[in-house]
Design an enzyme around this catalytic site. Structure first.
Site, short mmCIF file in Angstrom:
data_model
loop_
_atom_site.label_atom_id
_atom_site.label_comp_id
_atom_site.label_asym_id
_atom_site.label_seq_id
_atom_site.Cartn_x
_atom_site.Cartn_y
_atom_site.Cartn_z
N ASP A 51 0.85 -1.20 0.00
CA ASP A 51 0.00 0.00 0.00
C ASP A 51 0.89 1.25 0.00
O ASP A 51 0.63 2.22 -0.73
CB ASP A 51 -0.90 0.05 1.25
CG ASP A 51 -1.85 -1.12 1.38
OD1 ASP A 51 -3.07 -0.92 1.31
OD2 ASP A 51 -1.37 -2.26 1.54
N THR A 122 -6.97 -4.75 0.95
CA THR A 122 -5.74 -5.08 1.69
C THR A 122 -5.93 -6.27 2.62
O THR A 122 -5.06 -7.13 2.75
CB THR A 122 -5.27 -3.84 2.49
OG1 THR A 122 -5.05 -2.77 1.58
CG2 THR A 122 -3.98 -4.11 3.25
#
Ligand code: AMP
Ligand code: MG
Ligand code: MG
Length: 308
Positions: A51, A122
């Site tokens: 990320d 995620t």
């Protein structure tokens, strides 16, 4: 002499290459094995090395080429130098063969807002549900999502030898969406896709009230829009806050470009100007077709519980 491509087409062509590079970074972090997981607001709100790295890559690459854009990324990162090997300078020339829709041909950089979700899904990434993961770059003009790019880094990862890993889908309002085969769920078949890791009583009550034939629980807002445009689900229903503007901007543009509709649970359109609140507090309702079938059946009690 042919005129040079308009800003929007150049930005989408660059975003395509930048998203492609992002997909490679997402795969590389996974194969290296150290995800560097950090909890943001809690155990259901995670950030990994991918990320962080991908947000730096996307935001810096686009800002170098288009310095007057407003770029809003999901991750709150300390400002630091970005390694040169994270920069992508290319553009996907196929996109430049298309004409810019006339209504967007004179846009200036200062008028665009780019919403970046470097890694959507995620939680699923950390759990090895790899094809739920997408990279989202959404482009907004006058508060409206007008173009988007979705990279799916692990598309085909279970397809075996010879299958190309990863793909990129893109779309522009008034032009269409590309990089996939549009397919509808057969009429009369009601398949709802929703969250797998952010459920609540309200989320489940809302789905039960819609009486679907099937519920597909998968991670990621990007992935759920892919379910709609590829005929695996007829509605994306999420009666909860939690989803943000970077989750919906690119998916909304791609869905709208093929005639679909994405709103909050009340039917309000989302705004994407740079000062807008990030949270989509009143949930998400999206369909490729038959939006009204679902919108008219959302219970009043669910609507009352979700304030825009
Ligand atoms: P999901 O459908 O659960 O994968 O959520 C779609 C997007 O919204 C993902 O980026 C999630 O991280 C985000 N999201 C949804 N609900 C929450 C929540 N309760 N907390 C944090 N993020 C959320
Ligand atoms: Mg996300
Ligand atoms: Mg994310």
């Amino acid at each position: 002499m042919a005129s040079s491509p308009c800003l929007l087409m150049r930005l989408v062509a660059s975003s395509y290459s930048v998203a492609d590079k992002a997909g490679k970074l997402v795969r590389n972090v996974m194969s290296a094995g150290d995800l560097g997981i950090v909890e943001k607001t809690g155990a259901d709100d995670l950030q990994t090395k991918a990320d962080r790295m991908v947000q730096k890559s996307i935001c810096t690459s686009l800002a170098r080429k288009f310095p007057h854009l407003t770029i809003i990324g999901e991750e709150d990162l300390p400002s630091s130098d970005v390694e040169e090997d994270l920069i992508e300078a290319g553009q996907y020339n196929e996109i430049l063969k298309h004409c810019c829709p006339a209504q967007y041909s004179n846009i200036k950089e200062e008028e665009l807002v780019v919403w970046v979700d470097p890694l959507d899904g995620t939680k699923e990434y950390t759990e090895g549900l790899l094809d739920h993961v997408t990279v989202l770059i959404g482009i907004a003009y006058e508060g409206k999502a007008i173009a988007g790019v979705i990279n799916q880094p692990f598309y085909n990862y279970e397809a075996g030898d010879g299958a190309v890993l990863g793909r990129t889908i893109w779309g522009i309002l008034g032009l269409g969406s590309f990089g996939f085969q549009l397919k509808e769920v057969p009429d009369g078949n009601h398949i709802i896709t929703t969250t797998r890791s952010h459920s609540s009583k309200l989320v489940n009550d809302c789905i039960a009230a819609l009486n679907p034939d099937k519920v597909v629980r998968v991670g990621g807002a990007g992935n759920k829009i892919i379910q709609l445009i590829e005929g695996h689900a007829s509605a994306y229903v999420f009666a909860s806050p939690g989803c943000k503007k970077w989750d919906t901007c690119a998916p909304e543009a791609i869905l709208h470009a093929v005639g679909g509709k994405l709103t909050d649970i009340h039917g309000n359109a989302f705004q994407y100007h740079k000062e807008v609140k990030h949270m989509n507090s009143a949930g998400v309702l999206a369909t490729l077709r038959n939006y009204d079938h679902y919108a008219t059946r959302i219970p009043h009690a669910v609507k009352d519980a979700l304030v825009p």
